[in-house]
Design an enzyme around this catalytic site. Structure first.
Site, PDB file in Angstrom:
ATOM      1  N   PHE A 103     -12.643 -53.724  40.114  1.00  0.00           N
ATOM      2  CA  PHE A 103     -12.224 -54.826  40.996  1.00  0.00           C
ATOM      3  C   PHE A 103     -12.772 -56.171  40.500  1.00  0.00           C
ATOM      4  O   PHE A 103     -12.002 -57.108  40.215  1.00  0.00           O
ATOM      5  CB  PHE A 103     -12.687 -54.475  42.425  1.00  0.00           C
ATOM      6  CG  PHE A 103     -12.898 -55.621  43.359  1.00  0.00           C
ATOM      7  CD1 PHE A 103     -11.938 -56.607  43.510  1.00  0.00           C
ATOM      8  CD2 PHE A 103     -14.073 -55.704  44.109  1.00  0.00           C
ATOM      9  CE1 PHE A 103     -12.137 -57.670  44.391  1.00  0.00           C
ATOM     10  CE2 PHE A 103     -14.278 -56.744  44.994  1.00  0.00           C
ATOM     11  CZ  PHE A 103     -13.312 -57.731  45.121  1.00  0.00           C
TER      12      PHE A 103
ATOM     13  N   ASP B 261     -15.022 -48.875  30.100  1.00  0.00           N
ATOM     14  CA  ASP B 261     -14.861 -48.433  31.492  1.00  0.00           C
ATOM     15  C   ASP B 261     -14.496 -46.952  31.482  1.00  0.00           C
ATOM     16  O   ASP B 261     -13.659 -46.537  30.678  1.00  0.00           O
ATOM     17  CB  ASP B 261     -13.746 -49.259  32.172  1.00  0.00           C
ATOM     18  CG  ASP B 261     -13.794 -49.172  33.689  1.00  0.00           C
ATOM     19  OD1 ASP B 261     -13.784 -48.041  34.223  1.00  0.00           O
ATOM     20  OD2 ASP B 261     -13.837 -50.229  34.351  1.00  0.00           O
TER      21      ASP B 261
ATOM     22  N   TYR C 166     -29.056 -46.787  45.934  1.00  0.00           N
ATOM     23  CA  TYR C 166     -28.275 -47.810  45.223  1.00  0.00           C
ATOM     24  C   TYR C 166     -29.098 -49.097  45.069  1.00  0.00           C
ATOM     25  O   TYR C 166     -29.136 -49.701  43.993  1.00  0.00           O
ATOM     26  CB  TYR C 166     -26.980 -48.079  46.000  1.00  0.00           C
ATOM     27  CG  TYR C 166     -26.165 -49.226  45.487  1.00  0.00           C
ATOM     28  CD1 TYR C 166     -25.298 -49.062  44.419  1.00  0.00           C
ATOM     29  CD2 TYR C 166     -26.241 -50.485  46.082  1.00  0.00           C
ATOM     30  CE1 TYR C 166     -24.538 -50.127  43.945  1.00  0.00           C
ATOM     31  CE2 TYR C 166     -25.488 -51.548  45.624  1.00  0.00           C
ATOM     32  CZ  TYR C 166     -24.639 -51.364  44.556  1.00  0.00           C
ATOM     33  OH  TYR C 166     -23.893 -52.419  44.095  1.00  0.00           O
TER      34      TYR C 166
ATOM     35  N   ILE D 190     -13.358 -54.676  54.031  1.00  0.00           N
ATOM     36  CA  ILE D 190     -12.186 -55.547  54.199  1.00  0.00           C
ATOM     37  C   ILE D 190     -10.934 -54.847  53.683  1.00  0.00           C
ATOM     38  O   ILE D 190      -9.889 -54.817  54.350  1.00  0.00           O
ATOM     39  CB  ILE D 190     -12.411 -56.910  53.496  1.00  0.00           C
ATOM     40  CG1 ILE D 190     -13.410 -57.733  54.316  1.00  0.00           C
ATOM     41  CG2 ILE D 190     -11.086 -57.657  53.298  1.00  0.00           C
ATOM     42  CD1 ILE D 190     -13.666 -59.137  53.813  1.00  0.00           C
TER      43      ILE D 190
ATOM     44  N   ILE E 208     -15.426 -48.015  62.903  1.00  0.00           N
ATOM     45  CA  ILE E 208     -16.570 -48.925  62.807  1.00  0.00           C
ATOM     46  C   ILE E 208     -17.839 -48.074  62.876  1.00  0.00           C
ATOM     47  O   ILE E 208     -18.042 -47.319  63.829  1.00  0.00           O
ATOM     48  CB  ILE E 208     -16.534 -49.986  63.929  1.00  0.00           C
ATOM     49  CG1 ILE E 208     -15.293 -50.870  63.705  1.00  0.00           C
ATOM     50  CG2 ILE E 208     -17.815 -50.805  63.963  1.00  0.00           C
ATOM     51  CD1 ILE E 208     -15.070 -51.945  64.723  1.00  0.00           C
TER      52      ILE E 208
ATOM     53  N   GLY F 232     -28.596 -45.695  55.226  1.00  0.00           N
ATOM     54  CA  GLY F 232     -28.783 -46.656  54.125  1.00  0.00           C
ATOM     55  C   GLY F 232     -28.117 -47.991  54.378  1.00  0.00           C
ATOM     56  O   GLY F 232     -28.257 -48.927  53.601  1.00  0.00           O
TER      57      GLY F 232
HETATM   58  C1  UD2 Z   1     -21.486 -53.658  49.707  1.00  0.00           C
HETATM   59  C2  UD2 Z   1     -21.081 -53.229  48.314  1.00  0.00           C
HETATM   60  C3  UD2 Z   1     -22.263 -52.716  47.575  1.00  0.00           C
HETATM   61  C4  UD2 Z   1     -23.447 -53.647  47.647  1.00  0.00           C
HETATM   62  C5  UD2 Z   1     -23.694 -54.135  49.086  1.00  0.00           C
HETATM   63  C6  UD2 Z   1     -24.681 -55.266  49.146  1.00  0.00           C
HETATM   64  C7  UD2 Z   1     -18.756 -52.467  48.423  1.00  0.00           C
HETATM   65  C8  UD2 Z   1     -17.836 -51.293  48.445  1.00  0.00           C
HETATM   66  N1  UD2 Z   1     -20.076 -52.181  48.399  1.00  0.00           N
HETATM   67  O1  UD2 Z   1     -21.974 -52.506  50.440  1.00  0.00           O
HETATM   68  O2  UD2 Z   1     -21.892 -52.469  46.222  1.00  0.00           O
HETATM   69  O3  UD2 Z   1     -23.311 -54.703  46.747  1.00  0.00           O
HETATM   70  O4  UD2 Z   1     -22.503 -54.618  49.673  1.00  0.00           O
HETATM   71  O5  UD2 Z   1     -25.077 -55.428  50.471  1.00  0.00           O
HETATM   72  O6  UD2 Z   1     -18.351 -53.616  48.402  1.00  0.00           O
HETATM   73  N2  UD2 Z   1     -17.913 -50.302  57.560  1.00  0.00           N
HETATM   74  C9  UD2 Z   1     -17.255 -49.942  58.714  1.00  0.00           C
HETATM   75  N3  UD2 Z   1     -16.052 -49.294  58.606  1.00  0.00           N
HETATM   76  C10 UD2 Z   1     -15.480 -48.967  57.399  1.00  0.00           C
HETATM   77  C11 UD2 Z   1     -16.182 -49.342  56.211  1.00  0.00           C
HETATM   78  C12 UD2 Z   1     -17.387 -50.008  56.325  1.00  0.00           C
HETATM   79  O7  UD2 Z   1     -17.748 -50.182  59.834  1.00  0.00           O
HETATM   80  O8  UD2 Z   1     -14.386 -48.396  57.390  1.00  0.00           O
HETATM   81  C13 UD2 Z   1     -19.188 -51.021  57.687  1.00  0.00           C
HETATM   82  C14 UD2 Z   1     -20.314 -50.397  56.874  1.00  0.00           C
HETATM   83  O9  UD2 Z   1     -20.978 -49.392  57.605  1.00  0.00           O
HETATM   84  C15 UD2 Z   1     -21.181 -51.624  56.603  1.00  0.00           C
HETATM   85  C16 UD2 Z   1     -20.170 -52.765  56.497  1.00  0.00           C
HETATM   86  O10 UD2 Z   1     -18.989 -52.314  57.121  1.00  0.00           O
HETATM   87  O11 UD2 Z   1     -22.045 -51.875  57.677  1.00  0.00           O
HETATM   88  C17 UD2 Z   1     -19.861 -53.131  55.062  1.00  0.00           C
HETATM   89  O12 UD2 Z   1     -19.568 -51.943  54.362  1.00  0.00           O
HETATM   90  P1  UD2 Z   1     -19.038 -51.941  52.845  1.00  0.00           P
HETATM   91  O13 UD2 Z   1     -18.890 -50.517  52.456  1.00  0.00           O
HETATM   92  O14 UD2 Z   1     -17.869 -52.841  52.708  1.00  0.00           O
HETATM   93  O15 UD2 Z   1     -20.187 -52.671  52.041  1.00  0.00           O
HETATM   94  P2  UD2 Z   1     -21.778 -52.438  51.999  1.00  0.00           P
HETATM   95  O16 UD2 Z   1     -22.400 -53.602  52.688  1.00  0.00           O
HETATM   96  O17 UD2 Z   1     -22.161 -51.067  52.418  1.00  0.00           O
END
Ligand code: UD2
Length: 312
Positions: A16, A36, A145, A190, A205, A273
């Site tokens: 991406f 890759d 991670y 997103i 959520i 996490g």
């Molecule tokens: C993102 C990055 C990760 C790291 C991090 C830094 C992605 C995929 N991962 O992790 O690489 O850089 O940021 O903080 O971009 N959520 C929901 N519903 C869903 C999916 C997610 O509620 O269907 C919540 C999830 O539990 C979290 C938030 O949305 O609280 C963001 O989740 P994410 O997977 O987009 O990204 P994150 O912050 O885990």
């Protein structure tokens, strides 16, 4: 450094974020070498990108030195990028993220590649930090991670000190934009929400939805990479790359609903996490790299929504 006449390696260049860096570097005339393994990257991300580009399907944990001969610069993005996956399988995460960066830095040392821009993450901070978070806050990751990404930063600094390779670590907050897919449960929130909205599926959520994230547009992340590449003597320094403001996942769901119409929401247990609040203090990147985010969350979401609508 002027990228136009340079040979540039992009590990994770089919991913991406990596594919946008490939596009930008090839667009100014750089020779681009992509490494890759296509585990999370997709070759179709390169469709429509013109320029002098060579793609090698290989993991950064393999013998990749042969692909990097004569390179002037490395953008290192290849990694496990999924926080939840690192909790389920920390060995997999460490193999890719720790062994991977060490292998790439060893190639840089052996081949005298003078510069590397490393994609790190805000996940290294964890929850015990002041928000907005600057780079001097304690490092206390909540996930394997976050640990592996920080180990990468330590290796970068060590290789700068020992061998003079000019490294720089960019601590991304939550990156969003075109080419992020919502088709797997680990994908960015997103992309998942927009895909589900178009498919009229409920939004899941995790937790109470009051956790917040600082969403930064991929175009701005690319510019941070380019500024870091051309600026000399960064010497292992780390920079937050976000916008400086954040919203909760509940509010994000509200915005998506305002674009897509009423959507069902299902609340599920919080992910292990997962950090609670995340907002970048970007003063250092603004001052040193001239970083200045341009993509607004609302504008970026509208653009993405239209893009996904065109595809489905
Ligand atoms: C993102 C990055 C990760 C790291 C991090 C830094 C992605 C995929 N991962 O992790 O690489 O850089 O940021 O903080 O971009 N959520 C929901 N519903 C869903 C999916 C997610 O509620 O269907 C919540 C999830 O539990 C979290 C938030 O949305 O609280 C963001 O989740 P994410 O997977 O987009 O990204 P994150 O912050 O885990």
């Amino acid at each position: 450094m002027d990228l136009s006449s340079k040979k540039v390696v992009v590990t994770g260049g089919c991913g991406f974020i990596g594919s946008h860096i490939v596009e930008r570097a090839a667009g100014v005339g750089a020779e681009v070498i992509i490494i890759d393994n296509l585990i999370s990257g997709r070759e179709e991300n390169l469709n429509g990108i013109d320029g002098n580009i060579t793609f090698h399907r290989a993991s950064v944990t393999e013998d990749i030195e042969k692909y990097m001969t004569g390179a002037d610069l490395i953008f290192h993005l290849a990694a496990n990028v999924f926080v939840a996956k690192s909790v389920e399988d920390p060995h997999y995460d460490a193999e890719n993220n720790i062994k991977g960066i060490l292998n790439v830095l060893e190639c840089a040392r052996k081949l005298d590649i003078p510069k590397m821009v490393y994609s790190s993450s805000s996940a290294i901070y964890g929850d015990d930090v002041a928000v907005p978070t600057d780079e001097n806050q304690p490092i206390s990751p909540s996930s394997p991670y976050g640990v592996s990404k920080y180990v990468g930063e330590l290796y970068c600094r060590t290789y700068t000190d020992l061998y003079g390779i000019d490294t720089v670590a960019l601590r991304y907050f939550n990156v969003f934009g075109p080419r992020q897919t919502g088709d797997n449960p680990y994908s960015g929130v997103i992309a998942i929400f927009i895909q589900n909205a178009l498919d009229k599926k409920p939004l899941t959520i995790y937790g109470d939805g009051e956790q917040s994230r600082d969403f930064v547009g991929v175009r701005d992340v690319v510019e941070a990479n380019i500024s870091s590449a051309v600026k000399p003597n960064l010497k292992g320094e780390a920079f937050n790359i976000g916008t400086g403001s954040s919203i909760t996942i509940n509010k994000l769901a509200d915005i998506i609903e305002s674009m897509a119409g009423k959507l069902e929401r299902e609340y599920a247990p919080a992910r292990k996490g997962d950090i609670k609040c995340s907002t970048a203090d970007i003063s250092r990147a603004q001052k040193v790299l001239g970083f200045s985010p341009t993509v607004s969350l609302e504008g970026g979401l509208e653009e993405l929504f239209k893009l996904y609508q065109g595809k489905s």
